[in-house]
Design an enzyme around this catalytic site. Structure first.
Site, PDB file in Angstrom:
ATOM      1  N   GLU A   1       0.846  -1.191   0.000  1.00 20.34           N
ATOM      2  CA  GLU A   1       0.000   0.000   0.000  1.00 20.34           C
ATOM      3  C   GLU A   1       0.885   1.245   0.000  1.00 20.34           C
ATOM      4  O   GLU A   1       1.853   1.321   0.757  1.00 20.34           O
ATOM      5  CB  GLU A   1      -0.885   0.007   1.256  1.00 20.34           C
ATOM      6  CG  GLU A   1      -1.810   1.213   1.292  1.00 20.34           C
ATOM      7  CD  GLU A   1      -2.651   1.265   2.549  1.00 20.34           C
ATOM      8  OE1 GLU A   1      -3.602   0.479   2.660  1.00 20.34           O
ATOM      9  OE2 GLU A   1      -2.343   2.104   3.413  1.00 20.34           O
TER      10      GLU A   1
ATOM     11  N   HIS B   1     -14.638  -3.967  13.726  1.00 21.29           N
ATOM     12  CA  HIS B   1     -14.465  -2.534  13.485  1.00 21.29           C
ATOM     13  C   HIS B   1     -14.656  -1.788  14.802  1.00 21.29           C
ATOM     14  O   HIS B   1     -15.577  -2.106  15.571  1.00 21.29           O
ATOM     15  CB  HIS B   1     -15.487  -2.069  12.435  1.00 21.29           C
ATOM     16  CG  HIS B   1     -15.282  -0.651  12.018  1.00 21.29           C
ATOM     17  ND1 HIS B   1     -15.912   0.399  12.637  1.00 21.29           N
ATOM     18  CD2 HIS B   1     -14.479  -0.107  11.066  1.00 21.29           C
ATOM     19  CE1 HIS B   1     -15.525   1.528  12.053  1.00 21.29           C
ATOM     20  NE2 HIS B   1     -14.660   1.244  11.093  1.00 21.29           N
TER      21      HIS B   1
ATOM     22  N   ARG C   1     -15.591   2.835   3.277  1.00 19.67           N
ATOM     23  CA  ARG C   1     -16.373   3.956   3.802  1.00 19.67           C
ATOM     24  C   ARG C   1     -15.458   5.159   4.002  1.00 19.67           C
ATOM     25  O   ARG C   1     -15.776   6.261   3.629  1.00 19.67           O
ATOM     26  CB  ARG C   1     -17.011   3.573   5.143  1.00 19.67           C
ATOM     27  CG  ARG C   1     -17.957   4.655   5.633  1.00 19.67           C
ATOM     28  CD  ARG C   1     -18.259   4.525   7.098  1.00 19.67           C
ATOM     29  NE  ARG C   1     -17.078   4.790   7.918  1.00 19.67           N
ATOM     30  CZ  ARG C   1     -17.048   4.671   9.225  1.00 19.67           C
ATOM     31  NH1 ARG C   1     -18.122   4.259   9.861  1.00 19.67           N
ATOM     32  NH2 ARG C   1     -15.953   4.938   9.912  1.00 19.67           N
ATOM     33  N   GLY C   2     -14.273   4.916   4.606  1.00 20.86           N
ATOM     34  CA  GLY C   2     -13.331   6.006   4.846  1.00 20.86           C
ATOM     35  C   GLY C   2     -13.405   6.520   6.259  1.00 20.86           C
ATOM     36  O   GLY C   2     -14.407   6.363   6.957  1.00 20.86           O
TER      37      GLY C   2
HETATM   38  P1  FAD Z   1     -17.957  -0.275   6.404  1.00 22.05           P
HETATM   39  O1  FAD Z   1     -17.885  -1.595   5.753  1.00 22.05           O
HETATM   40  O2  FAD Z   1     -18.989   0.675   5.929  1.00 22.05           O
HETATM   41  O3  FAD Z   1     -18.089  -0.514   7.973  1.00 22.05           O
HETATM   42  C1  FAD Z   1     -18.003   0.573   8.884  1.00 22.05           C
HETATM   43  C2  FAD Z   1     -18.831   0.261  10.135  1.00 22.05           C
HETATM   44  O4  FAD Z   1     -20.209   0.243   9.808  1.00 22.05           O
HETATM   45  C3  FAD Z   1     -18.550  -1.114  10.754  1.00 22.05           C
HETATM   46  O5  FAD Z   1     -18.652  -0.978  12.143  1.00 22.05           O
HETATM   47  C4  FAD Z   1     -19.671  -2.000  10.210  1.00 22.05           C
HETATM   48  O6  FAD Z   1     -19.969  -3.065  11.088  1.00 22.05           O
HETATM   49  C5  FAD Z   1     -20.823  -1.001  10.138  1.00 22.05           C
HETATM   50  N1  FAD Z   1     -21.771  -1.285   9.070  1.00 22.05           N
HETATM   51  C6  FAD Z   1     -21.514  -1.741   7.825  1.00 22.05           C
HETATM   52  N2  FAD Z   1     -22.647  -1.800   7.091  1.00 22.05           N
HETATM   53  C7  FAD Z   1     -23.648  -1.352   7.882  1.00 22.05           C
HETATM   54  C8  FAD Z   1     -25.045  -1.129   7.700  1.00 22.05           C
HETATM   55  N3  FAD Z   1     -25.654  -1.408   6.560  1.00 22.05           N
HETATM   56  N4  FAD Z   1     -25.753  -0.630   8.767  1.00 22.05           N
HETATM   57  C9  FAD Z   1     -25.158  -0.346   9.947  1.00 22.05           C
HETATM   58  N5  FAD Z   1     -23.837  -0.538  10.162  1.00 22.05           N
HETATM   59  C10 FAD Z   1     -23.101  -1.024   9.156  1.00 22.05           C
HETATM   60  N6  FAD Z   1      -9.616   4.822   5.032  1.00 22.05           N
HETATM   61  C11 FAD Z   1      -9.521   5.919   4.228  1.00 22.05           C
HETATM   62  O7  FAD Z   1     -10.089   6.972   4.552  1.00 22.05           O
HETATM   63  N7  FAD Z   1      -8.765   5.872   3.068  1.00 22.05           N
HETATM   64  C12 FAD Z   1      -8.110   4.748   2.664  1.00 22.05           C
HETATM   65  O8  FAD Z   1      -7.455   4.736   1.629  1.00 22.05           O
HETATM   66  C13 FAD Z   1      -8.227   3.578   3.484  1.00 22.05           C
HETATM   67  N8  FAD Z   1      -7.643   2.405   3.107  1.00 22.05           N
HETATM   68  C14 FAD Z   1      -7.863   1.278   3.858  1.00 22.05           C
HETATM   69  C15 FAD Z   1      -7.329   0.066   3.416  1.00 22.05           C
HETATM   70  C16 FAD Z   1      -7.562  -1.115   4.140  1.00 22.05           C
HETATM   71  C17 FAD Z   1      -7.007  -2.420   3.610  1.00 22.05           C
HETATM   72  C18 FAD Z   1      -8.295  -1.069   5.364  1.00 22.05           C
HETATM   73  C19 FAD Z   1      -8.500  -2.317   6.169  1.00 22.05           C
HETATM   74  C20 FAD Z   1      -8.801   0.136   5.813  1.00 22.05           C
HETATM   75  C21 FAD Z   1      -8.613   1.318   5.075  1.00 22.05           C
HETATM   76  N9  FAD Z   1      -9.154   2.541   5.473  1.00 22.05           N
HETATM   77  C22 FAD Z   1      -9.011   3.672   4.684  1.00 22.05           C
HETATM   78  C23 FAD Z   1      -9.874   2.658   6.750  1.00 22.05           C
HETATM   79  C24 FAD Z   1     -11.398   2.452   6.605  1.00 22.05           C
HETATM   80  O9  FAD Z   1     -11.947   3.463   5.816  1.00 22.05           O
HETATM   81  C25 FAD Z   1     -11.957   2.488   8.022  1.00 22.05           C
HETATM   82  O10 FAD Z   1     -11.624   1.325   8.708  1.00 22.05           O
HETATM   83  C26 FAD Z   1     -13.435   2.843   8.155  1.00 22.05           C
HETATM   84  O11 FAD Z   1     -13.691   3.215   9.506  1.00 22.05           O
HETATM   85  C27 FAD Z   1     -14.375   1.703   7.806  1.00 22.05           C
HETATM   86  O12 FAD Z   1     -14.313   1.410   6.509  1.00 22.05           O
HETATM   87  P2  FAD Z   1     -15.081   0.135   5.905  1.00 22.05           P
HETATM   88  O13 FAD Z   1     -14.884   0.240   4.448  1.00 22.05           O
HETATM   89  O14 FAD Z   1     -14.667  -1.107   6.601  1.00 22.05           O
HETATM   90  O15 FAD Z   1     -16.586   0.535   6.308  1.00 22.05           O
END
Ligand code: FAD
Length: 293
Positions: free
Chosen positions: A17, A150, A107-108
């Site tokens: 990354e 998370h 999500r970010g």
């Molecule tokens: P989600 O999958 O949306 O989950 C977030 C939370 O919401 C979780 O607690 C989940 O249980 C809950 N949830 C999911 N769906 C629902 C629903 N329908 N209703 C209610 N709750 C729900 N961040 C950045 O800003 N930029 C980056 O480039 C970046 N790169 C990353 C790369 C990797 C490999 C990883 C592991 C993380 C990265 N992150 C990055 C961090 C990431 O954005 C955060 O961990 C963020 O807080 C959650 O993202 P997610 O995509 O897992 O979110």
């Protein structure tokens, strides 16, 4: 043209990354260190995205230049938290038209130094972004997974259920970094019990400084085992901390490889020295060429 999902199934895929550089000086430093990246011959490189949209063009430019000019399969991170649906579609169409085939749908999070929350975007969660990415083009789509759950989740059972739903829509997952192999194994087991057996690539962050470890662990919610904190804090000076960090990562990766992981994804923070050393020690990168004389 490579869809990353087609790379899994044989030898473990090595990936890295990178961050889009924030200044001309950082850009020059990254350009100068890309030859170190070549030593690793990674299967792909993924490029982070500032969730507020701050790196929109810089992420795009680095993804496209790595793939077009450097010959490295590149995966664009994209975060939906602060964007409208139309903005996300614009970004994705630009990638599709530039021949980029791989997207990490997130999500970010607000940046580490943010004082304000992110503005509200139109899509609440990453799963909705996965569906949007699918509707724009034939992308290979990765999602984020959190081995210990998370940090904002109401509970682990609920978080696993949400992750399983999200991963069922996507092609593979990459985990947040962790230091306890059992956390990763439990994650894979829990997903399988929920009927999802897509590749889950463990994320590895080589420790390079105590301060970075503390900041990254606080942001990601990763619990660092006490024994490891003790080992790192016993190290005397920055060089020794980095050496112990490499040692810890070699042990962790060795155990993960023994478990048959689909790949190893290194959070390099644009510093490749430790990652090269770890991969060489594990026989995943060619050894150092002997110096003449
Ligand atoms: P989600 O999958 O949306 O989950 C977030 C939370 O919401 C979780 O607690 C989940 O249980 C809950 N949830 C999911 N769906 C629902 C629903 N329908 N209703 C209610 N709750 C729900 N961040 C950045 O800003 N930029 C980056 O480039 C970046 N790169 C990353 C790369 C990797 C490999 C990883 C592991 C993380 C990265 N992150 C990055 C961090 C990431 O954005 C955060 O961990 C963020 O807080 C959650 O993202 P997610 O995509 O897992 O979110």
């Amino acid at each position: 043209m490579t869809r990353i999902i087609d790379l899994f199934g044989g030898a473990p895929c090595l990936s890295v990354e990178l961050w889009p550089p924030r200044s001309e000086a950082a850009e020059a430093r990254l350009a100068a260190s890309l030859d170190r990246l070549d030593l690793l011959r990674p299967a792909f490189a993924s490029i982070t995205y500032g969730a507020a949209g701050s790196t929109r063009d810089r992420t795009h430019d680095l993804v496209v230049s790595l793939q077009r000019d450097h010959g490295t399969t590149a995966m664009a991170h994209l975060a939906c938290a602060a964007h409208s649906r139309a903005e996300l579609v614009d970004i994705l169409v630009r990638y599709r038209d530039a021949g980029i085939e791989n997207v990490l749908a997130l999500r970010g999070d607000p940046p580490m130094d943010a004082t304000e929350p992110l503005p509200d975007g139109e899509l609440g969660h990453a799963a909705a972004l996965v569906e949007l990415v699918r509707s724009v083009g034939p992308f290979c789509i990765a999602v984020a997974a959190h081995p210990a759950g998370h940090p904002e989740a109401a509970g682990l059972v609920e978080d696993r259920r949400r992750l399983a739903e999200k991963l069922a829509l996507a092609d593979f997952a990459i985990t947040q970094f962790f230091y306890d192999v059992d956390e990763y194994l439990r994650l894979v087991e829990d997903l399988a019990a929920l009927g999802v057996t897509k590749p889950v690539v463990p994320g590895v962050m080589p420790i390079t400084s105590v301060r970075t470890l503390e900041r990254m662990a606080a942001l990601s919610g990763c619990a660092v085992p006490d024994a490891l904190v003790e080992r790192i804090t016993r190290a005397d000076g920055p060089d020794e901390v980095r050496r112990v960090g490499v040692e810890i990562a070699i042990e962790l990766c060795g155990k993960l490889l023994a478990e048959g992981v689909p790949g190893l994804h290194f959070y390099t923070m644009n510093q490749f020295t430790s990652t090269v050393e770890i991969c060489r020690a594990l026989g995943l990168a060619p050894p150092e060429a002997p110096t003449a004389g």
